[in-house]
Design a protein around this motif. Structure first.
Motif, short mmCIF file in Angstrom:
data_model
loop_
_atom_site.label_atom_id
_atom_site.label_comp_id
_atom_site.label_asym_id
_atom_site.label_seq_id
_atom_site.Cartn_x
_atom_site.Cartn_y
_atom_site.Cartn_z
N ALA A 1 -17.80 -23.49 -115.87
CA ALA A 1 -16.72 -23.62 -116.85
C ALA A 1 -15.52 -24.36 -116.26
O ALA A 1 -14.38 -24.00 -116.52
CB ALA A 1 -16.32 -22.24 -117.37
N GLY A 2 -15.80 -25.38 -115.46
CA GLY A 2 -14.70 -26.16 -114.91
C GLY A 2 -14.06 -27.03 -115.99
O GLY A 2 -14.55 -27.13 -117.10
N TRP B 1 -14.63 -13.83 -117.90
CA TRP B 1 -15.17 -15.08 -117.39
C TRP B 1 -15.74 -15.86 -118.57
O TRP B 1 -16.51 -15.31 -119.36
CB TRP B 1 -16.25 -14.82 -116.35
CG TRP B 1 -15.70 -14.28 -115.08
CD1 TRP B 1 -15.65 -12.98 -114.70
CD2 TRP B 1 -15.06 -15.02 -114.04
NE1 TRP B 1 -15.03 -12.86 -113.48
CE2 TRP B 1 -14.66 -14.11 -113.05
CE3 TRP B 1 -14.78 -16.38 -113.83
CZ2 TRP B 1 -14.00 -14.49 -111.88
CZ3 TRP B 1 -14.13 -16.76 -112.67
CH2 TRP B 1 -13.74 -15.82 -111.70
N VAL B 2 -15.38 -17.12 -118.67
CA VAL B 2 -15.83 -17.95 -119.79
C VAL B 2 -17.26 -18.41 -119.51
O VAL B 2 -17.54 -18.96 -118.46
CB VAL B 2 -14.91 -19.17 -119.96
CG1 VAL B 2 -15.44 -20.11 -121.03
CG2 VAL B 2 -13.50 -18.72 -120.28
N GLY C 1 -18.36 -13.89 -112.44
CA GLY C 1 -18.78 -12.64 -113.07
C GLY C 1 -19.87 -11.90 -112.31
O GLY C 1 -19.91 -10.67 -112.29
N LYS D 1 -14.24 -20.14 -114.74
CA LYS D 1 -12.89 -19.93 -115.28
C LYS D 1 -12.80 -18.53 -115.86
O LYS D 1 -13.63 -18.14 -116.69
CB LYS D 1 -12.66 -20.97 -116.38
CG LYS D 1 -11.40 -20.78 -117.19
CD LYS D 1 -11.06 -22.02 -117.99
CE LYS D 1 -12.13 -22.43 -118.98
NZ LYS D 1 -11.79 -23.69 -119.67
N LYS D 2 -11.78 -17.80 -115.43
CA LYS D 2 -11.52 -16.48 -116.01
C LYS D 2 -10.26 -16.58 -116.84
O LYS D 2 -9.23 -17.05 -116.35
CB LYS D 2 -11.34 -15.44 -114.90
CG LYS D 2 -11.29 -14.01 -115.41
CD LYS D 2 -11.28 -13.03 -114.24
CE LYS D 2 -11.47 -11.61 -114.72
NZ LYS D 2 -11.61 -10.67 -113.58
#
Lengths: 84, 154
Positions: A82-83, B133-134, A15, B122-123
């Motif tokens: 966020a893997g 995007w998380v 992001g 992670k998107k």
């Protein structure tokens, strides 16, 4: 006393990459630490995340926010991962 | 060993690779799979992006920690990067040990630590056309060793 100006490479992911509109940039900065540099970059690019929600890496290793920066250092700000 | 892969994970080959040591009496594997929903929204596909150098270094550290902490003979982990469709395996963890308990514990340790420490993002692409995007800011702010017991994916 005039602060030293350093050239620092900053790379962006996820992001933050989209928000900055680039993968990386070389910045000339008087910031002496990753924390001071983040405050500058946040103002420039409008990053939403506060420093408390990030980690930072200098030269591809996790680093402390108050680590002194050296010329040519590479800095990455790491948003919540966020893997998995 | 920990690896990032841009191509599909070969889970059966990975699982076979775990059992080679004749001292092995139990193998535990975990596969994290892309599901079609998250937080009430219909998900069409996912994209994983890694800060590759540091993700591999941190992933390998976690695997090494598992080998030290638990009485296991082999620990392996692979994570996908790039675009994934529903049903594809995003992450695979395997642990082999003489006895089952250590294998279960090592496998759980690796996936739990990976989720809070390894710089992979992670998107989610939603069926309604949106994408995000998380973020789990709560985990990140709390730090890698004090995260609360809550689950936000897989």
């Amino acid at each position: 006393m005039k602060k030293t100006v350093l050239e620092i490479e900053v790379r962006y992911f996820a992001g933050m990459r989209e928000r900055a509109g680039r993968d990386s940039e070389v910045v000339e900065t008087a910031a002496g630490t990753p924390a001071e540099l983040y405050a500058e970059l946040r103002a420039r690019h409008g990053f939403a995340l506060e420093q408390a929600h990030l980690r930072v890496a200098v030269n591809d290793a996790f680093a402390k926010w108050e680590t002194p920066l050296s010329p040519g250092d590479s800095v990455v700000y790491i948003p919540p991962v966020a893997g998995g | 060993m920990f690896r990032l892969r841009p191509e599909r994970l070969d889970c059966s080959a990975l699982a076979q690779g775990l059992g080679g040591d004749p001292r092995v009496g139990g193998c535990v594997t975990f596969a994290g799979v892309v599901r079609n929903h998250n937080n009430g929204r219909a998900v069409e596909r996912l994209e994983y992006e890694a800060y590759e150098v540091l993700a591999v270094a941190e992933g390998r550290r976690i695997v090494e920690e598992a080998l030290e902490k638990f009485d296991v003979l082999c620990v392996e982990c692979e994570h996908r990067v790039g675009l994934l469709e529903i049903g594809e395996t995003a992450v695979w963890v395997g642990a082999a040990a003489a006895h089952r308990r250590a294998a279960f514990e090592a496998c759980q340790y690796v996936i739990d630590e990976l989720k809070v420490r390894v710089p992979i993002w992670k998107k989610e692409y939603y069926t309604d056309g949106g994408a995000e995007w998380v973020l789990c800011a709560h985990c990140s702010a709390a730090g890698p060793h004090s995260h609360p017991e809550h689950v936000h994916s897989a």
